[in-house]
Design a protein around this motif. Structure first.
Motif, PDB file in Angstrom:
ATOM      1  N   GLU A  60       0.833  -1.205   0.000  1.00 60.03           N
ATOM      2  CA  GLU A  60       0.000   0.000   0.000  1.00 60.03           C
ATOM      3  C   GLU A  60       0.867   1.253   0.000  1.00 60.03           C
ATOM      4  N   ALA A  61       1.923   1.236   0.801  1.00 64.53           N
ATOM      5  CA  ALA A  61       2.828   2.386   0.843  1.00 64.53           C
ATOM      6  C   ALA A  61       3.507   2.596  -0.505  1.00 64.53           C
ATOM      7  N   LEU A  62       3.933   1.507  -1.133  1.00 66.90           N
ATOM      8  CA  LEU A  62       4.568   1.613  -2.448  1.00 66.90           C
ATOM      9  C   LEU A  62       3.601   2.173  -3.488  1.00 66.90           C
ATOM     10  N   SER A  63       2.362   1.712  -3.465  1.00 65.57           N
ATOM     11  CA  SER A  63       1.381   2.181  -4.448  1.00 65.57           C
ATOM     12  C   SER A  63       0.999   3.628  -4.214  1.00 65.57           C
ATOM     13  N   ARG A  64       1.103   4.078  -2.969  1.00 69.32           N
ATOM     14  CA  ARG A  64       0.667   5.427  -2.636  1.00 69.32           C
ATOM     15  C   ARG A  64       1.752   6.468  -2.961  1.00 69.32           C
ATOM     16  N   ASP A  65       2.991   6.221  -2.532  1.00 69.15           N
ATOM     17  CA  ASP A  65       4.030   7.252  -2.652  1.00 69.15           C
ATOM     18  C   ASP A  65       5.276   6.805  -3.405  1.00 69.15           C
ATOM     19  N   GLY A  66       5.338   5.550  -3.836  1.00 68.77           N
ATOM     20  CA  GLY A  66       6.487   5.120  -4.618  1.00 68.77           C
ATOM     21  C   GLY A  66       7.678   4.717  -3.762  1.00 68.77           C
ATOM     22  N   ILE A  67       8.828   4.616  -4.415  1.00 68.81           N
ATOM     23  CA  ILE A  67      10.045   4.153  -3.760  1.00 68.81           C
ATOM     24  C   ILE A  67      11.222   5.013  -4.198  1.00 68.81           C
ATOM     25  N   VAL A  68      12.140   5.255  -3.267  1.00 64.78           N
ATOM     26  CA  VAL A  68      13.372   5.984  -3.549  1.00 64.78           C
ATOM     27  C   VAL A  68      14.547   5.110  -3.125  1.00 64.78           C
ATOM     28  N   LEU A  69      15.490   4.888  -4.039  1.00 61.00           N
ATOM     29  CA  LEU A  69      16.665   4.059  -3.774  1.00 61.00           C
ATOM     30  C   LEU A  69      17.898   4.947  -3.681  1.00 61.00           C
ATOM     31  N   ILE A  76      20.832   8.502  -6.427  1.00 58.01           N
ATOM     32  CA  ILE A  76      19.437   8.420  -5.979  1.00 58.01           C
ATOM     33  C   ILE A  76      18.545   8.119  -7.182  1.00 58.01           C
ATOM     34  N   LEU A  77      17.780   7.042  -7.074  1.00 59.38           N
ATOM     35  CA  LEU A  77      16.817   6.648  -8.111  1.00 59.38           C
ATOM     36  C   LEU A  77      15.434   6.576  -7.487  1.00 59.38           C
ATOM     37  N   SER A  78      14.415   6.854  -8.285  1.00 56.44           N
ATOM     38  CA  SER A  78      13.043   6.772  -7.766  1.00 56.44           C
ATOM     39  C   SER A  78      12.134   6.085  -8.780  1.00 56.44           C
ATOM     40  N   LYS A  79      11.125   5.391  -8.265  1.00 53.28           N
ATOM     41  CA  LYS A  79      10.077   4.775  -9.068  1.00 53.28           C
ATOM     42  C   LYS A  79       8.728   5.074  -8.400  1.00 53.28           C
ATOM     43  N   GLY A  80       7.814   5.628  -9.172  1.00 52.82           N
ATOM     44  CA  GLY A  80       6.499   5.941  -8.630  1.00 52.82           C
ATOM     45  C   GLY A  80       6.481   7.165  -7.750  1.00 52.82           C
ATOM     46  N   PHE A  81       7.620   7.861  -7.637  1.00 57.18           N
ATOM     47  CA  PHE A  81       7.703   9.089  -6.845  1.00 57.18           C
ATOM     48  C   PHE A  81       7.975  10.228  -7.809  1.00 57.18           C
ATOM     49  N   ARG A 100       5.057  13.905   0.835  1.00 56.00           N
ATOM     50  CA  ARG A 100       4.906  12.504   0.470  1.00 56.00           C
ATOM     51  C   ARG A 100       5.925  11.683   1.243  1.00 56.00           C
ATOM     52  N   ARG A 101       5.555  10.434   1.529  1.00 58.21           N
ATOM     53  CA  ARG A 101       6.475   9.556   2.250  1.00 58.21           C
ATOM     54  C   ARG A 101       6.757   8.291   1.433  1.00 58.21           C
ATOM     55  N   PRO A 102       7.651   8.390   0.436  1.00 54.36           N
ATOM     56  CA  PRO A 102       8.010   7.176  -0.307  1.00 54.36           C
ATOM     57  C   PRO A 102       8.799   6.230   0.583  1.00 54.36           C
ATOM     58  N   MET A 103       8.810   4.959   0.226  1.00 54.89           N
ATOM     59  CA  MET A 103       9.688   4.018   0.929  1.00 54.89           C
ATOM     60  C   MET A 103      11.119   4.270   0.479  1.00 54.89           C
ATOM     61  N   VAL A 104      12.011   4.438   1.416  1.00 51.56           N
ATOM     62  CA  VAL A 104      13.415   4.745   1.132  1.00 51.56           C
ATOM     63  C   VAL A 104      14.261   3.524   1.462  1.00 51.56           C
ATOM     64  N   PHE A 105      15.055   3.080   0.485  1.00 54.20           N
ATOM     65  CA  PHE A 105      15.973   1.959   0.689  1.00 54.20           C
ATOM     66  C   PHE A 105      17.397   2.424   0.400  1.00 54.20           C
ATOM     67  N   VAL A 106      18.316   2.003   1.240  1.00 55.88           N
ATOM     68  CA  VAL A 106      19.724   2.395   1.106  1.00 55.88           C
ATOM     69  C   VAL A 106      20.575   1.149   0.897  1.00 55.88           C
ATOM     70  N   THR A 107      21.362   1.164  -0.157  1.00 53.19           N
ATOM     71  CA  THR A 107      22.314   0.075  -0.397  1.00 53.19           C
ATOM     72  C   THR A 107      23.721   0.635  -0.270  1.00 53.19           C
ATOM     73  N   VAL A 108      24.609  -0.157   0.280  1.00 57.10           N
ATOM     74  CA  VAL A 108      25.988   0.284   0.524  1.00 57.10           C
ATOM     75  C   VAL A 108      26.954  -0.692  -0.151  1.00 57.10           C
ATOM     76  N   SER A 109      27.869  -0.146  -0.947  1.00 63.57           N
ATOM     77  CA  SER A 109      28.932  -0.943  -1.570  1.00 63.57           C
ATOM     78  C   SER A 109      30.267  -0.410  -1.070  1.00 63.57           C
ATOM     79  N   ARG A 110      31.096  -1.300  -0.532  1.00 61.99           N
ATOM     80  CA  ARG A 110      32.390  -0.874   0.005  1.00 61.99           C
ATOM     81  C   ARG A 110      33.518  -1.380  -0.889  1.00 61.99           C
ATOM     82  N   PHE A 111      34.493  -0.475  -1.109  1.00 64.84           N
ATOM     83  CA  PHE A 111      35.613  -0.784  -1.999  1.00 64.84           C
ATOM     84  C   PHE A 111      36.926  -0.511  -1.289  1.00 64.84           C
TER      85      PHE A 111
END
Length: 331
Positions: free
Chosen positions: A242-251, A269-274, A320-331
């Motif tokens: 429901e949250a995804l359909s309402r406000d989308g997602i931000v990566l 930063i990428l977004s879908k549905g936001f 708006r409150r999109p779902m926010v996901f954070v990915t971390v890559s270490r080098f």
């Protein structure tokens, strides 16, 4: 309706409402129109009712939909299903122009012969609007007395109880308020209150040695069907969807140095549905700065801190409150 209609008359009704079929047939006969029944459930109900003697319709009054299409419009009445705006019903498909057997055309008179069941109002009125858009004249309960009930009246319910004389009575149709009223009605015709059971979902009713008693309550809840899975989708997953359909997602993707968690490049930063039509570049540029600041002072909870910072910033700018996901890559 029959006196005023100059073109075809299309009447939607419940397939089980045999009395409405008879009314339509009688009116069609008086006005020299033929009747075509459309839809498997409608046709089956008509055939069985005629066979059992509940419908008195002459053979010459009934035509197929193929015959009706080739007849002059003022000579035709069509009965079909779809009074509740169901998308898969004949009337639902007519309103969207996706019905295979025939289509709505300007000059048609459409009658929805029942008012919306509570909860169906939106789909019913959407269907009515679409029918008007396609050129039909739609007659429904709000503007004309065309509603006919398929439910028994209180006196009919009393008559059934008098005829059957049950020892025990369990009302089963409707919401709790309807069940309570039906139970009260049973009391008025002499059924003992202790022999009446008003049940809710999950309540077990037992009969032991001819005596009725309440059993234990079985836990019940909604069961979600998702693809080939049944019951394997939790309420938490549904809330996330429901949250995804309402406000989308931000990566947010971070490239960090393995030894000191230093940013090796600007946050991605990428977004879908936001969607942000205006000032999107400025908002995401500012969001990247917020991420950079948060990473520089993070202490042990980097991903959570970045999610919180980005979420708060986007809400402050867009409400708006999109779902926010954070990915971390270490080098």
């Amino acid at each position: 309706v029959f006196n005023q209609a100059n073109g075809r008359i299309i009447i939607a009704s419940f397939a089980s409402l045999v009395s409405r079929m008879q009314q339509v047939a009688n009116a069609a006969q008086r006005h020299n129109r033929k009747v075509a029944f459309v839809g498997a459930s409608m046709v089956d109900a008509m055939r069985i009712s005629r066979k059992l003697g509940y419908l008195d319709i002459p053979d010459e009054l009934i035509v197929s939909i193929e015959q009706a299409r080739s007849m002059p419009d003022p000579d035709v009445v069509i009965m079909c299903t779809g009074t509740q705006g169901e998308p898969s019903s004949i009337m639902g498909r007519l309103s969207t122009g996706t019905n295979r057997l025939f289509d709505i055309k300007p000059g048609d008179t459409v009658v929805l012969s029942s008012h919306p069941i509570p909860g169906n109002e939106e789909s019913v009125y959407r269907t009515i609007n679409r029918l008007f858009q396609r050129g039909a004249n739609v007659i429904y309960d709000n503007i004309a007395p065309v509603h006919v009930s398929g439910h028994a009246s209180q006196e009919e319910m009393k008559l059934l109880l008098h005829l059957t004389k049950p020892r025990y009575f369990v009302p089963i149709h409707g919401e709790i308020r309807h069940l309570k009223q039906h139970a009260h009605l049973a009391e008025t015709v002499g059924i003992l209150p202790e022999n009446i059971a008003t049940l809710e979902n999950g309540q077990v009713l037992e009969f032991v040695d001819g005596e009725m008693r309440m059993g234990e309550r079985v836990p019940t809840s909604y069961v979600f069907v998702d693809g080939s899975g049944v019951g394997d989708v939790s309420a938490e997953v549904m809330r996330e969807r429901e949250a995804l359909s309402r406000d989308g997602i931000v990566l947010v993707n971070l490239r960090l140095a393995r030894d000191n968690n230093r940013l090796l490049s600007d946050p991605e930063i990428l977004s879908k549905g936001f969607g942000i039509a205006q000032d999107s570049d400025e908002i995401f540029t500012a969001a990247r700065r917020k991420v950079t600041e948060t990473v520089s002072r993070a202490n042990g909870s980097l991903q959570k801190d970045v999610e919180q910072a980005v979420g708060d910033y986007l809400y402050g700018e867009t409400r708006r409150r999109p779902m926010v996901f954070v990915t971390v890559s270490r080098f």
